[in-house]
Design a protein around this motif. Structure first.
Motif, PDB file in Angstrom:
ATOM      1  N   HIS A  85      55.815  14.862  46.673  1.00 34.24           N
ATOM      2  CA  HIS A  85      56.119  15.570  47.909  1.00 34.24           C
ATOM      3  C   HIS A  85      56.968  14.713  48.837  1.00 34.24           C
ATOM      4  O   HIS A  85      56.617  13.568  49.141  1.00 34.24           O
ATOM      5  CB  HIS A  85      54.822  15.959  48.620  1.00 34.24           C
ATOM      6  CG  HIS A  85      53.930  16.791  47.769  1.00 34.24           C
ATOM      7  ND1 HIS A  85      54.006  18.162  47.745  1.00 34.24           N
ATOM      8  CD2 HIS A  85      52.962  16.444  46.883  1.00 34.24           C
ATOM      9  CE1 HIS A  85      53.121  18.633  46.889  1.00 34.24           C
ATOM     10  NE2 HIS A  85      52.476  17.607  46.346  1.00 34.24           N
ATOM     11  N   THR A 136      59.493  17.380  46.085  1.00 36.31           N
ATOM     12  CA  THR A 136      59.956  18.543  46.830  1.00 36.31           C
ATOM     13  C   THR A 136      60.483  18.083  48.188  1.00 36.31           C
ATOM     14  O   THR A 136      60.261  16.957  48.612  1.00 36.31           O
ATOM     15  CB  THR A 136      58.801  19.542  47.050  1.00 36.31           C
ATOM     16  OG1 THR A 136      57.666  18.834  47.551  1.00 36.31           O
ATOM     17  CG2 THR A 136      58.438  20.253  45.762  1.00 36.31           C
ATOM     18  N   ALA A 144      60.167  23.590  51.019  1.00 37.00           N
ATOM     19  CA  ALA A 144      59.811  22.682  49.929  1.00 37.00           C
ATOM     20  C   ALA A 144      60.579  23.024  48.662  1.00 37.00           C
ATOM     21  O   ALA A 144      61.094  22.133  47.966  1.00 37.00           O
ATOM     22  CB  ALA A 144      58.309  22.753  49.660  1.00 37.00           C
ATOM     23  N   MET A 145      60.674  24.314  48.354  1.00 34.73           N
ATOM     24  CA  MET A 145      61.374  24.813  47.172  1.00 34.73           C
ATOM     25  C   MET A 145      62.101  26.082  47.546  1.00 34.73           C
ATOM     26  O   MET A 145      61.654  26.817  48.438  1.00 34.73           O
ATOM     27  CB  MET A 145      60.376  25.148  46.047  1.00 34.73           C
ATOM     28  CG  MET A 145      59.503  24.013  45.568  1.00 34.73           C
ATOM     29  SD  MET A 145      58.204  24.607  44.433  1.00 34.73           S
ATOM     30  CE  MET A 145      56.985  25.195  45.650  1.00 34.73           C
ATOM     31  N   SER A 149      63.143  28.337  42.282  1.00 31.95           N
ATOM     32  CA  SER A 149      62.411  27.168  41.789  1.00 31.95           C
ATOM     33  C   SER A 149      60.908  27.395  41.847  1.00 31.95           C
ATOM     34  O   SER A 149      60.163  26.992  40.946  1.00 31.95           O
ATOM     35  CB  SER A 149      62.782  25.932  42.611  1.00 31.95           C
ATOM     36  OG  SER A 149      64.140  25.609  42.461  1.00 31.95           O
ATOM     37  N   CYS A 150      60.467  28.053  42.903  1.00 34.56           N
ATOM     38  CA  CYS A 150      59.043  28.336  43.044  1.00 34.56           C
ATOM     39  C   CYS A 150      58.557  29.259  41.935  1.00 34.56           C
ATOM     40  O   CYS A 150      57.527  29.008  41.301  1.00 34.56           O
ATOM     41  CB  CYS A 150      58.783  28.958  44.419  1.00 34.56           C
ATOM     42  SG  CYS A 150      57.044  29.190  44.809  1.00 34.56           S
ATOM     43  N   ARG A 239      54.864  21.813  43.935  1.00 39.98           N
ATOM     44  CA  ARG A 239      54.987  22.364  42.587  1.00 39.98           C
ATOM     45  C   ARG A 239      53.628  22.508  41.914  1.00 39.98           C
ATOM     46  O   ARG A 239      53.419  23.443  41.140  1.00 39.98           O
ATOM     47  CB  ARG A 239      55.896  21.468  41.738  1.00 39.98           C
ATOM     48  CG  ARG A 239      57.343  21.432  42.211  1.00 39.98           C
ATOM     49  CD  ARG A 239      58.234  20.729  41.197  1.00 39.98           C
ATOM     50  NE  ARG A 239      59.581  20.547  41.754  1.00 39.98           N
ATOM     51  CZ  ARG A 239      60.045  19.402  42.252  1.00 39.98           C
ATOM     52  NH1 ARG A 239      59.253  18.330  42.277  1.00 39.98           N
ATOM     53  NH2 ARG A 239      61.277  19.330  42.723  1.00 39.98           N
TER      54      ARG A 239
END
Length: 349
Positions: A85, A136, A144-145, A149-150, A239
């Motif tokens: 992170h 991320t 974060a994403m 991507s998530c 993730r």
């Protein structure tokens, strides 16, 4: 959709999340015939009715979600998802981010607590590296994403479930992820960030203040985009949490009951619960973590933990210990003699 209600939907014409929402509408519900078969056998076993308490309920739960009148826990699997992170650069953890890679190596060498727990209980164990060397984004600065991507990470979690598994425990590892979980809970449930933030790996008072300030900054940064639970996941989540969301969904589709680990893993269940409460009916809480406001979260999810050992390690450790109890419940239900087999007189009335 089970239980007659629609999942959370948005007004968007198209979204990478649409396939996830459609999947949720097709999830199987509990097998009530299997539950009734378990209850019938329970009434014939050599014990007073209800005397085994939640062990009896666990047998019913297994049957309901496995769709089997003779539930099993013969091939349990503990899956740990590991991620990094960007928010760790803000001093929210007592440990540096390099520990992520080092702990993966420790898992591989068999040196972690979860290795010992799984070995002692005869549990399968797998660890998944979710681009551990590519953190991320810092959630105080940007999402974060991105959505694609998530969703891809959720899909990875779906594919991680091994064939033949009859019980799944989900856990995580990632320096900084208690801050991420606290941000998700703040976005989902509101209230002051300080209510949801705990000491994680053991930060001091200054570190705790930095965690609270970081969650506050993240919520402020994304405040106009926190109505959709899946957008909360992509903007604030890690993730490992996205992969656990996928694993929980895949387990439901494959009729595999799920045992949740602690504060961070439960954040994945909270995302799904916010879409529709029934999405996590096949999940139980393995334990009550000492981290943050886990008890508050579990109450909101309607989950009563099997264990309360004051643990806050992560790694799927509490869930794995709880799997041992589930295994015992299945064994008692399967192998205990009936009144007829043992020649024991039944209750008079």
């Amino acid at each position: 959709m089970p239980y007659g209600a629609e999942p959370f939907m948005t007004d968007a014409v198209s979204s990478p999340y649409d396939d996830i929402r459609r999947l949720i509408t097709t999830m199987p519900g509990p097998d009530e015939a299997a539950v009734e078969a378990v209850r019938l056998r329970e009434r014939q076993l050599t014990k007073p009715a209800g005397s085994l308490g939640r062990l009896e309920w666990l047998s019913e739960w297994l049957a309901a979600w496995q769709g089997k009148p003779n539930p099993t826990a013969d091939r349990p699997l503990v899956c740990v998802f590991a991620a990094s992170h960007g928010v760790t650069a803000r001093g929210v953890s007592a440990y540096p981010s390099e520990v992520n890679r080092q702990m993966l190596e420790n898992f591989a060498a068999g040196g972690a607590a979860i290795n010992q727990i799984c070995a002692s209980l005869g549990l399968g164990f797998k660890v998944f590296d979710l681009a551990i060397d590519m953190p991320t984004h810092d959630i105080t600065e940007r999402e974060a994403m991105d959505e694609k991507s998530c969703v891809a990470t959720m899909a990875f979690g779906m594919e991680a479930i091994a064939g033949g598994t009859d019980l799944l425990a989900v856990g995580e590892m990632g320096i900084g992820n208690t801050t991420i979980a606290a941000a998700i809970y703040t976005a989902l449930y509101g209230g002051p960030a300080g209510h949801w933030v705990g000491r994680g790996t053991g930060v001091d008072d200054e570190g705790l203040a930095r965690k609270v300030a970081t969650v506050e900054a993240a919520i402020e940064r994304h405040k106009d985009h926190l109505k959709d639970p899946l957008e909360i996941l992509s903007r604030l989540g890690g993730r490992e949490i996205a992969a656990i969301v996928g694993a929980i969904l895949a387990a439901r589709m494959q009729r595999i009951p799920v045992v949740l680990d602690g504060y961070v893993a439960t954040a994945a269940a909270a995302i799904l619960h916010a879409i529709h409460p029934s999405t996590i009916d096949h999940c139980i809480a393995g334990h009550l973590s000492a981290e943050g406001a886990h008890q508050d979260v579990l109450a909101r999810l309607g989950k009563i933990p099997l264990l309360a050992l004051g643990m806050r390690l992560g790694e799927g450790s509490g869930a794995a210990l709880a799997v041992g109890i589930v295994k015992s419940a299945a064994a008692v239900h399967r192998d205990m003699a009936t009144f007829g087999q043992a020649g024991v007189s039944e209750r008079l009335s």
